[in-house]
Write a protein that holds these residues in place. Sequence first.
Motif, PDB file in Angstrom:
ATOM      1  N   ASP A 267       0.786  -1.447   0.151  1.00 16.85           N
ATOM      2  CA  ASP A 267      -0.054  -0.168   0.101  1.00 16.85           C
ATOM      3  C   ASP A 267       0.893   1.108   0.118  1.00 16.85           C
ATOM      4  O   ASP A 267       0.457   2.147  -0.429  1.00 16.85           O
ATOM      5  N   LYS A 268       2.023   1.461   0.366  1.00 13.60           N
ATOM      6  CA  LYS A 268       2.940   2.303   0.398  1.00 13.60           C
ATOM      7  C   LYS A 268       3.609   2.625  -0.929  1.00 13.60           C
ATOM      8  O   LYS A 268       4.055   3.654  -1.251  1.00 13.60           O
ATOM      9  N   LEU A 269       3.629   1.496  -1.702  1.00 14.74           N
ATOM     10  CA  LEU A 269       4.378   1.256  -2.857  1.00 14.74           C
ATOM     11  C   LEU A 269       3.650   1.665  -4.304  1.00 14.74           C
ATOM     12  O   LEU A 269       4.075   2.086  -5.103  1.00 14.74           O
ATOM     13  N   ASP A 270       2.048   1.090  -4.082  1.00 22.04           N
ATOM     14  CA  ASP A 270       1.334   1.385  -5.210  1.00 22.04           C
ATOM     15  C   ASP A 270       1.402   2.635  -5.702  1.00 22.04           C
ATOM     16  O   ASP A 270       1.383   2.982  -6.690  1.00 22.04           O
ATOM     17  N   SER A 271       1.201   3.732  -4.912  1.00 26.09           N
ATOM     18  CA  SER A 271       0.993   5.182  -5.462  1.00 26.09           C
ATOM     19  C   SER A 271       2.202   5.683  -6.216  1.00 26.09           C
ATOM     20  O   SER A 271       2.152   6.152  -7.196  1.00 26.09           O
ATOM     21  N   PRO A 272       3.321   5.540  -5.556  1.00 29.39           N
ATOM     22  CA  PRO A 272       4.689   5.897  -6.227  1.00 29.39           C
ATOM     23  C   PRO A 272       4.943   5.235  -7.574  1.00 29.39           C
ATOM     24  O   PRO A 272       5.338   5.820  -8.589  1.00 29.39           O
ATOM     25  N   VAL A 273       4.751   3.858  -7.622  1.00 28.93           N
ATOM     26  CA  VAL A 273       4.831   3.436  -8.822  1.00 28.93           C
ATOM     27  C   VAL A 273       4.032   3.631 -10.109  1.00 28.93           C
ATOM     28  O   VAL A 273       4.185   3.962 -11.217  1.00 28.93           O
ATOM     29  N   THR A 274       2.700   3.795  -9.655  1.00 34.24           N
ATOM     30  CA  THR A 274       1.535   4.239 -10.405  1.00 34.24           C
ATOM     31  C   THR A 274       1.930   5.395 -10.976  1.00 34.24           C
ATOM     32  O   THR A 274       1.854   5.834 -12.122  1.00 34.24           O
ATOM     33  N   GLU A 275       2.261   6.535 -10.095  1.00 34.70           N
ATOM     34  CA  GLU A 275       2.934   7.891 -10.741  1.00 34.70           C
ATOM     35  C   GLU A 275       3.785   7.581 -11.649  1.00 34.70           C
ATOM     36  O   GLU A 275       3.827   8.675 -12.573  1.00 34.70           O
ATOM     37  N   GLN A 276       4.735   6.990 -11.356  1.00 37.31           N
ATOM     38  CA  GLN A 276       6.056   7.071 -12.249  1.00 37.31           C
ATOM     39  C   GLN A 276       5.452   6.188 -13.568  1.00 37.31           C
ATOM     40  O   GLN A 276       5.972   6.761 -14.662  1.00 37.31           O
ATOM     41  N   LEU A 277       4.821   5.304 -13.562  1.00 41.27           N
ATOM     42  CA  LEU A 277       4.355   4.793 -14.857  1.00 41.27           C
ATOM     43  C   LEU A 277       3.327   5.670 -15.701  1.00 41.27           C
ATOM     44  O   LEU A 277       3.643   5.709 -16.953  1.00 41.27           O
ATOM     45  N   VAL A 278       2.454   6.520 -14.914  1.00 42.88           N
ATOM     46  CA  VAL A 278       1.904   7.471 -15.756  1.00 42.88           C
ATOM     47  C   VAL A 278       2.509   8.649 -16.319  1.00 42.88           C
ATOM     48  O   VAL A 278       2.477   8.709 -17.517  1.00 42.88           O
TER      49      VAL A 278
END
Length: 60
Positions: free
Chosen positions: A15-26
Amino acid sequence: MRRKSAYKGRAIRMDKLDSPVTEQLVERLLQAERLAVILSSLKARRTAKAASENKRIMAL
């Protein structure tokens, strides 16, 4: 009982990693210029395939 892992490094909760990874992908993958190139290539391939199929149909 937790099973042993081959990875001995630091674990990060998902849950801590999902947001930063998604932001970088976008940010990196879903750029307008990159999407335009991908869609243009897809359109060209579909057009070529349709032309090939039409030619085959006409030959039949």
